[in-house]
Write a protein that holds these residues in place. Sequence first.
Motif: not given
Length: 637
Positions: A561-573
Amino acid sequence: MALYWLPLLPLIGFALLICGGKWFSGTSGGWLGSGLIGAAFVVALIRFFGLSDVPAHETLWTWLPNMALGTAGISANLKIGFYLDQLSSVMTLVITGVGFLIHVYSISYMKGDARFTRFFAFMNFFVAMMLILVLADSYPLMFVGWEGVGMASYLLIGFWFAGHKDHNAAEGVNNSNAARKAFIMNRIGDLGFMLGMFLIYKVFGTLVIPELAAQGATLLVTSRPLIELICLFLLVGAVGKSGQLPLTTWLPDAMAGPTPVSALIHAATMVTAGVYLIARSNFFYDLAPGASMWVAWAGGLTALYGALSALNQTDIKKILAYSTVSQLGYMFLAVGLHSYTAAIFHLVTHAFFKALLFLAAGAVIHALHEEQDVRKMGGLAKSMPFTHWVSAIGVLAITGIPIFAGFFSKDGILASAFAQNTPLYLIGLFVALLTAFYMGRWYFLVWRGTYRGDAQLHPHDGDALLSAPLGVLAALATIGGFFNVPAFLFGGTHVLDNFLGRAIPVHEHEIPVSTEWLITGIAVATGLIGLGWAFYDHRRSALQVGPLGQTSLQALYLDRFYNAVIGGGSRVISQGLDVMDNGVDGAMSGVARNVGAPGWLVTVWQSGFVRVYALSMLLGTALIVGYWALKAIGGGV
């Protein structure tokens, strides 16, 4: 002996080993590092037996002179000082005593490693920083130790950054990622600690812990919401360092380091810092019922999370790692209910049996040539009888079976929860059932049945350096609970409670003796049921593929969940700010390039050629002379 010798001895070891590594051949560096930790343990013993009701407060030097304190505008000096009372004395004994045994074990375990001496340098540094943390007389000095153990954990978790022995690149990447993960997630908690310090400084005009403790209830002249906010900030710091929800996912990954590192982190040092911080700050938490309840529920839910995550793990060390998460949850539950002595008692017994279990797991891994999958073990009791018996003691202790250490300490926490908060008591009892099951499963899959691994291997008990620390820890895990026998059992006198009560509050909750017997009986029955369940189920050596089994194996998907939401979100940004599309730089790339362009002018002058620097000096002198000449001509001089 002066208190500064406690952290100084391992710091000397660190300095000698890190700077003069080439001087130490073979295992000599390991013996030096271990000997200095042993010497620190002797100092801790001397100071323990010499401790009186008046704490020892020794100042070394002025650190930050003439600080403007609070809003009163007065000035004072923040000093480097060490403070030894009953609480910090117990912590020094655990850190140096268990730390010494782990160091001795490591001499054999790490023998042959290309960076053997450096490993012991980092281990000495780890112990030194933890000692500074628990001896600090102020929050800023505690924060120095706090950051020090964070740095040491980063160095040790990622120690095998190139892989182990066969230099497996993928393994090395995983180890490095685990180290970075621990370091970064702990920075979140550190921010909470710093905000708490800043607020304490602003409101009370001092960061010296004995001065704050001396004020006691008079702290309430400040509005209660501010005290609640201070406690919540400190809780964020404690949650990060002790791997509690929601900052828990780094702790299971910390087992990527060598097994002695896992034992040191999970048992004697870093993860206990959060529990210590809250117990040391009891004068705030006693006045903050709201924040204290947050602590208790964070602990209760983390205990449940860790136990559920451990149920279906297959790595011999990862089962123990999630167990640590769960047991730390018990300690947080206790301090949140203001049962500080019960939490410290469980911290001590947990150091004994968890260090024992990790080092026993290391002996198994060592004997099986780095195999860690419990599905490829079994039947090792015959070939490794000594390690088997000490492992059995560790399992009985953590399960809470009489007369082993965990029986006394865990039941104290459950009794406190029963008296104050029924939902938390029920959670704690359910966690006790799960603990007995997953530790029973760990025991049966590793030690009983038939061997399921490589038939060419011939496992056997380790040498004396591996076995001796296991024997001492097994003895402590057996008798350690008798340090604090409750009055209704065997006529106990609460020795540890009375000792710690001279430094921290003991909030007693009156429970009828018949009820205490009932609570104890239920807890013991729960442990036996869990072990029986594990015995019945242990033949299931293959990984369960059902939804519940997968949920446990993936640790309730929290990391994903952390990897998808926080990590994924930061990567998209980040990709959105610096996108590459059809060979055309994104907008942020252009901005970065334009901002960095003037730096080219500096590189022309900072070329490393003496003639360029001479020309620069000549031009600068000419400009200065020309400036003053123009001013003189113009009548400016």
